[in-house]
Write a protein that holds these residues in place. Sequence first.
Motif, PDB file in Angstrom:
ATOM      1  N   LEU A   8      87.348  24.392  68.851  1.00  0.00           N
ATOM      2  CA  LEU A   8      88.279  25.382  68.324  1.00  0.00           C
ATOM      3  C   LEU A   8      87.592  26.732  68.191  1.00  0.00           C
ATOM      4  O   LEU A   8      86.513  26.840  67.620  1.00  0.00           O
ATOM      5  CB  LEU A   8      88.817  24.924  66.966  1.00  0.00           C
ATOM      6  N   VAL A   9      88.225  27.765  68.736  1.00  0.00           N
ATOM      7  CA  VAL A   9      87.700  29.128  68.616  1.00  0.00           C
ATOM      8  C   VAL A   9      88.094  29.670  67.251  1.00  0.00           C
ATOM      9  O   VAL A   9      89.280  29.801  66.936  1.00  0.00           O
ATOM     10  CB  VAL A   9      88.246  30.031  69.736  1.00  0.00           C
ATOM     11  N   GLN A  10      87.101  29.983  66.424  1.00  0.00           N
ATOM     12  CA  GLN A  10      87.347  30.402  65.045  1.00  0.00           C
ATOM     13  C   GLN A  10      87.524  31.913  64.951  1.00  0.00           C
ATOM     14  O   GLN A  10      87.086  32.674  65.810  1.00  0.00           O
ATOM     15  CB  GLN A  10      86.183  29.963  64.152  1.00  0.00           C
ATOM     16  N   ILE A  11      88.169  32.343  63.874  1.00  0.00           N
ATOM     17  CA  ILE A  11      88.239  33.770  63.561  1.00  0.00           C
ATOM     18  C   ILE A  11      86.896  34.190  62.978  1.00  0.00           C
ATOM     19  O   ILE A  11      86.386  33.572  62.050  1.00  0.00           O
ATOM     20  CB  ILE A  11      89.366  34.058  62.558  1.00  0.00           C
ATOM     21  N   GLU A  12      86.314  35.252  63.519  1.00  0.00           N
ATOM     22  CA  GLU A  12      84.992  35.700  63.090  1.00  0.00           C
ATOM     23  C   GLU A  12      85.097  37.006  62.321  1.00  0.00           C
ATOM     24  O   GLU A  12      85.847  37.910  62.701  1.00  0.00           O
ATOM     25  CB  GLU A  12      84.066  35.895  64.299  1.00  0.00           C
ATOM     26  N   LEU A  13      84.364  37.090  61.231  1.00  0.00           N
ATOM     27  CA  LEU A  13      84.237  38.331  60.475  1.00  0.00           C
ATOM     28  C   LEU A  13      83.064  39.104  61.070  1.00  0.00           C
ATOM     29  O   LEU A  13      81.912  38.703  60.931  1.00  0.00           O
ATOM     30  CB  LEU A  13      83.997  38.010  59.002  1.00  0.00           C
ATOM     31  N   THR A  14      83.358  40.217  61.742  1.00  0.00           N
ATOM     32  CA  THR A  14      82.343  40.880  62.558  1.00  0.00           C
ATOM     33  C   THR A  14      81.808  42.177  61.959  1.00  0.00           C
ATOM     34  O   THR A  14      80.666  42.538  62.210  1.00  0.00           O
ATOM     35  CB  THR A  14      82.910  41.193  63.954  1.00  0.00           C
ATOM     36  N   LYS A  15      82.611  42.893  61.184  1.00  0.00           N
ATOM     37  CA  LYS A  15      82.170  44.175  60.635  1.00  0.00           C
ATOM     38  C   LYS A  15      82.643  44.308  59.198  1.00  0.00           C
ATOM     39  O   LYS A  15      83.680  43.762  58.813  1.00  0.00           O
ATOM     40  CB  LYS A  15      82.717  45.361  61.457  1.00  0.00           C
ATOM     41  N   ALA A  16      81.880  45.050  58.412  1.00  0.00           N
ATOM     42  CA  ALA A  16      82.260  45.352  57.035  1.00  0.00           C
ATOM     43  C   ALA A  16      81.538  46.615  56.597  1.00  0.00           C
ATOM     44  O   ALA A  16      80.427  46.903  57.059  1.00  0.00           O
ATOM     45  CB  ALA A  16      81.932  44.193  56.092  1.00  0.00           C
ATOM     46  N   ALA A  17      82.164  47.369  55.699  1.00  0.00           N
ATOM     47  CA  ALA A  17      81.548  48.599  55.184  1.00  0.00           C
ATOM     48  C   ALA A  17      82.166  48.939  53.835  1.00  0.00           C
ATOM     49  O   ALA A  17      83.370  48.739  53.617  1.00  0.00           O
ATOM     50  CB  ALA A  17      81.738  49.756  56.164  1.00  0.00           C
ATOM     51  N   PHE A  18      81.331  49.450  52.921  1.00  0.00           N
ATOM     52  CA  PHE A  18      81.784  49.918  51.619  1.00  0.00           C
ATOM     53  C   PHE A  18      82.008  51.422  51.676  1.00  0.00           C
ATOM     54  O   PHE A  18      81.273  52.145  52.360  1.00  0.00           O
ATOM     55  CB  PHE A  18      80.759  49.596  50.530  1.00  0.00           C
TER      56      PHE A  18
END
Length: 616
Positions: free
Chosen positions: A452-462
């Motif tokens: 199963l291809v999962q949803i990936e969390l790739t970027k984040a910024a405050f």
Amino acid sequence: MCACAPPPGPRKGSGDRAAAGSSCACAKVVAAERVGRVRWGGPGAASYHRDAVLEQPCAAPVRVRTTALAAERKPGAGRAGSSGVRAKMVEEEQAARVVRCGGSELNLRRAVFSADSKYLLCVSGDFVKVYSTATEECVHVLQGHRDLVTGIQLNPNNHLQLYSCSFDGTIKLWDYLDGILIKTFTDSVFVTIKKEKPDVFQLVSVTLPRTPRQDAEAGEPCLVLDYISPSPKCVAFGRQGDYVAAVRDFYLSVYFFKRKATSRFTLSSSGNRKHAKNNFTCVACHPKEDCIATGHKDGKIRLWRGFDDEKKYTYTCLHWHHDLVMDLAFSATGSSLLSGGRESVLVEWRDAAEKTKEFLPRLGATIEHIAVSPAGDLLCTSHADNKIIVIGRILEGSAYSSVLTGLMIDPRTKALVLNGKPGHLQFYSLQSDKQLYNLDIVQQEYINDCGLVQIELTKAAFGCFGAWLATVEQRQEKEGELELQLKLWTYNKKTQGFLLNTKVSAPHEDRITALCFRNAEKSDSPTLVTASRDGHFKVWVLADDSDIYRQAVGWTCDFVGSYHKYQATNCCFSEDGSLLAVSFEETVTIWEAETWELRCTFCQRAGHVRHLCFGR
């Protein structure tokens, strides 16, 4: 608020006209290249409840290439992630001093409970950490090994002492309550050693001599079993140490100490069905009866009896796991068998029967190890996402990975923020060496399936000094079928957490490569910039989204910029927020933040710009 597409008519800009007048000179913009990779050190069950969760980020040491700062893993530090995070670096004259702050790999080996169940002892790189099962705090760190600790075991003659072995070639005995190293060794231990061939291991008995010195040479090893697996999960002692069982490939070997005889059992590589996977993966011995449980690659569990006679032995099968069995453990009384695997479900087989199994589901990640306390009141599971869950059996009721986001600091809590369990951001305190909490970004139930291809969390910024958080998640199953979402979260002072404010579906036509906030103190309104491989960068601003029912604000696209259809690789605001730098492959462009006009460009032919930062 949900903005499925940017509002009609955002302003657009392009650097095509200014390209002829740009100069290939050095800019007062520092472009640094970062090398190296970072890898991190519910209800539904009737008879369990979750008491405590110990989680730590586990990182392969980071090598940073800047002007005067470099941090690398020490030689002989074991496998990646085992030595924890070298995160606090103090610049000196020509070199950097690396100070260990926290973080480690807790799931390398099975954890061990103290005899009274008050403490949980875990291998942590070249340390052994002692946690309180009541408060979840780390009460002691046993330091002394010079390399990766490969195993721990309570002293059978003194339940207040602990043995540990390491790749540094030493076996140490500790008083884990006081956190001190004991200088005298008195018992025999069993260790796995490596022969000349790279894939051949032996189980040997080694006598540790009594000596006042801290470092003492052990006696000659005595061979117990040959051709065994190096994994501790593949060796188990049965019925008060009367025999030892070891599994590898398709073989089960049992050595009887009194008779000094070995019985060997072999499973067919094909079995009754074509292409059946009979490989052994783990073994556990019943504490009171002559019964051996083995886990297999096809998800089956076999219970062996009568193994003292190679001709009269029998085994029965239990089957629930759809993938390989990762670990097995009997309860303290032997009335139940516990098993775990990639399904993230703990299975309890009561009386080792197929019809009396119970489940503790949704544990979050693959179960790597299972440990049971000597008193039988607690058990714990170690998981692939570097998490340990302590589970109590007293009350009735119910109970990652790669770091794609990079490392960030939460401006409010000063916690280290990075990818946590799948679809989450974890907030980790380096001061207390403890995870504060997980923020669910994807907000979907995680299904552990290899196909199963999962949803990936790739970027984040405050942004805005911790008032806003931007995240990017993506999923791509086939070429040209990219699912992309940009989410903006606002910090709520009442709940002391982040709440979802805006969700933008398909904010760009290709993967987002970077995002940054304008954090200037004199800025009129919050501003976010996203850069993408589609050749554009977009400016998002906070706007009024009120209606007749409520007053609200939401994010909307205000400007779209590009430069010669090159891929936008990075972006950064100046300290005062007046300028925006966006890199397009090998070119750095400078934009006016008020009018979004292109001011100048800088070129460098060393390759694509990987990171971008204004001087402070």
